[in-house]
Motif scaffolding. Structure first.
Motif, PDB file in Angstrom:
ATOM      1  N   ALA A  76       0.811  -1.215   0.000  1.00 57.20           N
ATOM      2  CA  ALA A  76       0.000   0.000   0.000  1.00 57.20           C
ATOM      3  C   ALA A  76       0.842   1.261   0.000  1.00 57.20           C
ATOM      4  O   ALA A  76       0.448   2.276  -0.576  1.00 57.20           O
ATOM      5  CB  ALA A  76      -0.942  -0.018   1.200  1.00 57.20           C
ATOM      6  N   ASP A  77       2.017   1.229   0.644  1.00 54.26           N
ATOM      7  CA  ASP A  77       2.805   2.448   0.721  1.00 54.26           C
ATOM      8  C   ASP A  77       3.359   2.866  -0.631  1.00 54.26           C
ATOM      9  O   ASP A  77       3.776   4.014  -0.803  1.00 54.26           O
ATOM     10  CB  ASP A  77       3.945   2.296   1.736  1.00 54.26           C
ATOM     11  N   ARG A  78       3.358   1.965  -1.619  1.00 54.55           N
ATOM     12  CA  ARG A  78       3.845   2.320  -2.950  1.00 54.55           C
ATOM     13  C   ARG A  78       2.889   3.253  -3.671  1.00 54.55           C
ATOM     14  O   ARG A  78       3.295   4.035  -4.511  1.00 54.55           O
ATOM     15  CB  ARG A  78       4.053   1.065  -3.806  1.00 54.55           C
ATOM     16  N   THR A  80       0.021   4.883  -1.913  1.00 58.39           N
ATOM     17  CA  THR A  80      -0.791   5.712  -1.028  1.00 58.39           C
ATOM     18  C   THR A  80      -0.755   7.178  -1.437  1.00 58.39           C
ATOM     19  O   THR A  80      -1.773   7.879  -1.408  1.00 58.39           O
ATOM     20  CB  THR A  80      -0.319   5.574   0.428  1.00 58.39           C
ATOM     21  N   GLN A  81       0.412   7.659  -1.845  1.00 55.27           N
ATOM     22  CA  GLN A  81       0.548   9.079  -2.184  1.00 55.27           C
ATOM     23  C   GLN A  81      -0.263   9.466  -3.411  1.00 55.27           C
ATOM     24  O   GLN A  81      -0.564  10.641  -3.615  1.00 55.27           O
ATOM     25  CB  GLN A  81       2.022   9.424  -2.415  1.00 55.27           C
ATOM     26  N   TRP A  82      -0.640   8.455  -4.237  1.00 57.48           N
ATOM     27  CA  TRP A  82      -1.413   8.748  -5.447  1.00 57.48           C
ATOM     28  C   TRP A  82      -2.881   8.389  -5.273  1.00 57.48           C
ATOM     29  O   TRP A  82      -3.670   8.573  -6.193  1.00 57.48           O
ATOM     30  CB  TRP A  82      -0.856   7.976  -6.655  1.00 57.48           C
ATOM     31  N   ARG A  83      -3.259   7.894  -4.113  1.00 62.80           N
ATOM     32  CA  ARG A  83      -4.597   7.333  -3.955  1.00 62.80           C
ATOM     33  C   ARG A  83      -5.704   8.383  -4.155  1.00 62.80           C
ATOM     34  O   ARG A  83      -6.744   8.085  -4.739  1.00 62.80           O
ATOM     35  CB  ARG A  83      -4.738   6.687  -2.574  1.00 62.80           C
ATOM     36  N   ALA A  84      -5.501   9.603  -3.675  1.00 65.02           N
ATOM     37  CA  ALA A  84      -6.518  10.636  -3.847  1.00 65.02           C
ATOM     38  C   ALA A  84      -6.712  10.965  -5.323  1.00 65.02           C
ATOM     39  O   ALA A  84      -7.852  11.155  -5.782  1.00 65.02           O
ATOM     40  CB  ALA A  84      -6.133  11.897  -3.072  1.00 65.02           C
ATOM     41  N   HIS A  85      -5.621  11.028  -6.085  1.00 68.20           N
ATOM     42  CA  HIS A  85      -5.725  11.295  -7.522  1.00 68.20           C
ATOM     43  C   HIS A  85      -6.443  10.148  -8.232  1.00 68.20           C
ATOM     44  O   HIS A  85      -7.251  10.369  -9.137  1.00 68.20           O
ATOM     45  CB  HIS A  85      -4.338  11.483  -8.126  1.00 68.20           C
ATOM     46  N   VAL A  86      -6.139   8.924  -7.820  1.00 69.02           N
ATOM     47  CA  VAL A  86      -6.782   7.748  -8.419  1.00 69.02           C
ATOM     48  C   VAL A  86      -8.277   7.770  -8.137  1.00 69.02           C
ATOM     49  O   VAL A  86      -9.101   7.540  -9.033  1.00 69.02           O
ATOM     50  CB  VAL A  86      -6.148   6.451  -7.870  1.00 69.02           C
TER      51      VAL A  86
END
Length: 209
Positions: A76-78, A80-86
């Motif tokens: 998940a940490d790979r 997580t930083q893009w999750r909001a954009h996704v």
């Protein structure tokens, strides 16, 4: 071997078929002042511009080794930083978040700096021409890159009536390659492997792995 299309379709056709676009002829789109994307095959507004769906060689280049992921779900940490954009792009284009994560994993291994030997850029590995067609002004910007890749997936999904396998094959090899293959997955080992990997990862992300 690819999963039987009938099995894939049972799980995905409802999610990938809407909003509907005509499968033949030209497709046009524009983004209005509220950020809403409009598609039409019979444009009646001067803001519409044609979306190029059949560029020879594919609109999205097949990622090079430096941007190719193993066919296993990333931790998940790979991403997580893009999750909001996704999440934003998935909602905007009525696509499963798990599908965008799977495509992103195989295309760039979640590296927003990834670049292929042919010049495909960023998380969703957009070629410059595709980025322009998808209204992406800065392909290195993660938010724009994800949005552009999702927009292109939506166009392809509509073109192939929600068929996940054909959609992914066209994303990888280009719609023209799918057309030359008689509307099926081109007999290109890399494309067949690409589809297999993305489908496997999609199932893994859906299952929360």
């Amino acid at each position: 071997m690819l999963r039987p299309r009938s099995l894939v379709g049972l799980a995905l056709v409802g999610l990938l078929c809407a909003p509907a676009l005509a499968s033949g002829g030209d497709v046009y789109s524009y983004v209005d002042g509220d950020g809403v994307v409009h598609f039409s095959n019979a444009p009646n507004d001067p803001r519409y511009r044609r979306v190029n769906r059949t560029r020879s060689g594919g609109g999205v280049y097949r990622s090079g080794p430096q941007a190719r992921a193993r066919p296993v779900a990333a931790s998940a940490d790979r991403y997580t930083q893009w999750r909001a954009h996704v999440a934003s792009a998935a909602a905007r284009y009525a696509l499963p978040e798990a599908l965008l994560l799977a495509v992103m994993s195989v295309e760039s291994n979640f590296d927003h700096r990834a670049v292929s030997e042919k010049g495909a850029m960023g998380l969703m590995q957009l070629m410059p021409g595709t980025a322009k067609d998808m209204y992406v002004s800065d392909a290195w910007d993660p938010s724009q890159n994800i949005d552009g890749g999702a927009r292109y997936l939506r166009i392809l999904a509509n073109q192939y009536q929600g068929d996940l396998v054909k959609t992914l094959a066209a994303y990888n090899a280009g719609p023209e390659a799918v057309r030359r293959a008689g509307g099926d997955v081109p007999n290109i080992p890399e494309t067949r492997e690409y589809v297999r990997k993305v489908v496997a990862l999609y199932e893994a992300y859906k299952a929360g792995k």
